[in-house]
Design an enzyme around this catalytic site. Structure first.
Site, mmCIF file in Angstrom:
data_model
loop_
_atom_site.group_PDB
_atom_site.id
_atom_site.type_symbol
_atom_site.label_atom_id
_atom_site.label_comp_id
_atom_site.label_asym_id
_atom_site.label_seq_id
_atom_site.Cartn_x
_atom_site.Cartn_y
_atom_site.Cartn_z
ATOM 1 N N ARG A 88 0.817 -1.211 0.000
ATOM 2 C CA ARG A 88 0.000 0.000 0.000
ATOM 3 C C ARG A 88 0.851 1.261 0.000
ATOM 4 N NH1 ARG A 88 -4.781 -2.524 2.163
ATOM 5 N NH2 ARG A 88 -6.568 -1.156 2.403
ATOM 6 N N ARG A 127 -22.329 -3.303 1.555
ATOM 7 C CA ARG A 127 -21.732 -4.424 2.285
ATOM 8 C C ARG A 127 -22.059 -4.315 3.776
ATOM 9 N NH1 ARG A 127 -15.371 -5.162 1.428
ATOM 10 N NH2 ARG A 127 -15.066 -3.443 2.865
ATOM 11 N N ARG A 139 -17.811 -4.233 9.686
ATOM 12 C CA ARG A 139 -16.444 -3.740 9.853
ATOM 13 C C ARG A 139 -16.449 -2.327 10.426
ATOM 14 N NH1 ARG A 139 -12.665 -4.942 4.678
ATOM 15 N NH2 ARG A 139 -11.931 -2.884 5.335
ATOM 16 N N ARG A 150 -10.153 6.305 3.898
ATOM 17 C CA ARG A 150 -9.562 5.174 3.161
ATOM 18 C C ARG A 150 -9.322 5.539 1.705
ATOM 19 N NH1 ARG A 150 -13.936 0.954 4.805
ATOM 20 N NH2 ARG A 150 -12.995 -0.445 3.268
HETATM 21 P P1 ADP Z 1 -10.081 -2.239 2.099
HETATM 22 O O1 ADP Z 1 -11.417 -2.885 2.030
HETATM 23 O O2 ADP Z 1 -10.147 -0.787 2.442
HETATM 24 O O3 ADP Z 1 -9.221 -2.540 0.922
HETATM 25 P P2 ADP Z 1 -8.466 -3.911 3.911
HETATM 26 O O4 ADP Z 1 -9.288 -4.979 4.498
HETATM 27 O O5 ADP Z 1 -7.451 -4.288 2.882
HETATM 28 O O6 ADP Z 1 -9.430 -2.789 3.401
HETATM 29 O O7 ADP Z 1 -7.691 -3.101 5.061
HETATM 30 C C1 ADP Z 1 -8.397 -2.486 6.104
HETATM 31 C C2 ADP Z 1 -7.472 -1.578 6.911
HETATM 32 O O8 ADP Z 1 -6.330 -2.324 7.370
HETATM 33 C C3 ADP Z 1 -6.865 -0.415 6.129
HETATM 34 O O9 ADP Z 1 -7.710 0.697 6.040
HETATM 35 C C4 ADP Z 1 -5.610 -0.135 6.981
HETATM 36 O O10 ADP Z 1 -5.918 0.507 8.172
HETATM 37 C C5 ADP Z 1 -5.135 -1.537 7.341
HETATM 38 N N1 ADP Z 1 -4.213 -2.105 6.334
HETATM 39 C C6 ADP Z 1 -4.422 -3.209 5.563
HETATM 40 N N2 ADP Z 1 -3.369 -3.450 4.765
HETATM 41 C C7 ADP Z 1 -2.458 -2.478 5.023
HETATM 42 C C8 ADP Z 1 -1.174 -2.163 4.520
HETATM 43 N N3 ADP Z 1 -0.596 -2.912 3.559
HETATM 44 N N4 ADP Z 1 -0.522 -1.077 5.020
HETATM 45 C C9 ADP Z 1 -1.075 -0.328 5.968
HETATM 46 N N5 ADP Z 1 -2.285 -0.550 6.486
HETATM 47 C C10 ADP Z 1 -2.986 -1.618 6.038
#
Ligand code: ADP
Length: 192
Positions: A88, A127, A139, A150
């Site tokens: 990310r 969702r 969530r 986000r």
């Molecule tokens: P989304 O549905 O927004 O893609 P994820 O389930 O992948 O969400 O991630 C949810 C949260 O977990 C993110 O908003 C962040 O806070 C944290 N997160 C997940 N992956 C990463 C990453 N690679 N680096 C930093 N934070 C992360």
């Protein structure tokens, strides 16, 4: 042929859905840092407690933590990985490159799910409503306020990954607005 891929795209683009399909149809291994962090929270570990608030707000947790989680998974061995929600940041992308090299593996494609912002809000709010109706947990970050954060985190910190993998010759884009099966077919065509 065994391939390792990255799924790129904003929250709600369908990365998790497509990753699940790939695990079912091709036996690939989904590595979702979001799921790993939620598991850490659910387990009540120190790290889980530390990241809970950051995640609920929709901000990124530190590179150190997520790189540590991925390093641990890769050290367990295996291949045919789908990186979902990782990298990310540029620091995470560099770290992933180094970890893959250490384990003698390569990233074969970074697949970008292209969508419009207006569908993202509908999908994520949808969702949350579905989960609520089914009596399932919602969530903590699936609300309008966190979603704004986000999306901003995506455009500021993660969308540069598109240029990064393009420069490496690995970027492939698919239309993320189509039906789930149509998106899956486009991804399959890239992998075959
Ligand atoms: P989304 O549905 O927004 O893609 P994820 O389930 O992948 O969400 O991630 C949810 C949260 O977990 C993110 O908003 C962040 O806070 C944290 N997160 C997940 N992956 C990463 C990453 N690679 N680096 C930093 N934070 C992360």
């Amino acid at each position: 042929m065994t391939v390792n891929i990255i799924l790129l795209g904003p929250p709600g683009a369908g990365k998790g859905t497509q990753a699940r399909i790939l695990t079912e149809t091709r036996g690939m291994v989904q590595l979702s840092t979001g799921d790993m962090l939620r598991d850490a929270q659910a387990s009540g570990s120190e790290m889980g407690k530390r990241v809970a608030e950051v995640m609920a707000k929709g901000q990124l947790v530190t590179d150190e933590i997520v790189i540590g989680l991925i390093r641990e998974k890769l050290s367990e061995g295996g291949t045919g990985f789908i990186f979902d929600g990782f990298p990310r940041t540029l620091a995470q992308a560099d770290a992933l490159g180094a970890l893959m090299e250490e384990t003698g593996q390569t990233i074969d494609a970074a697949i970008e799910l292209r969508v419009n912002d207006d569908v993202l809000v509908d999908r994520i709010v949808g969702r949350a409503e579905q989960a609520r109706a089914a009596g399932q947990p919602v969530r903590a970050d699936d609300n309008a306020e966190s979603l704004k954060t986000r999306l901003m985190a995506y455009y500021k910190q993660t969308s540069p990954m598109i240029g990064y993998y393009h420069a490496k010759g690995l970027l492939r884009a698919v239309d993320g607005l189509g039906e789930i099966d149509a998106v899956a077919a486009e991804i399959a065509a890239i992998l075959d």
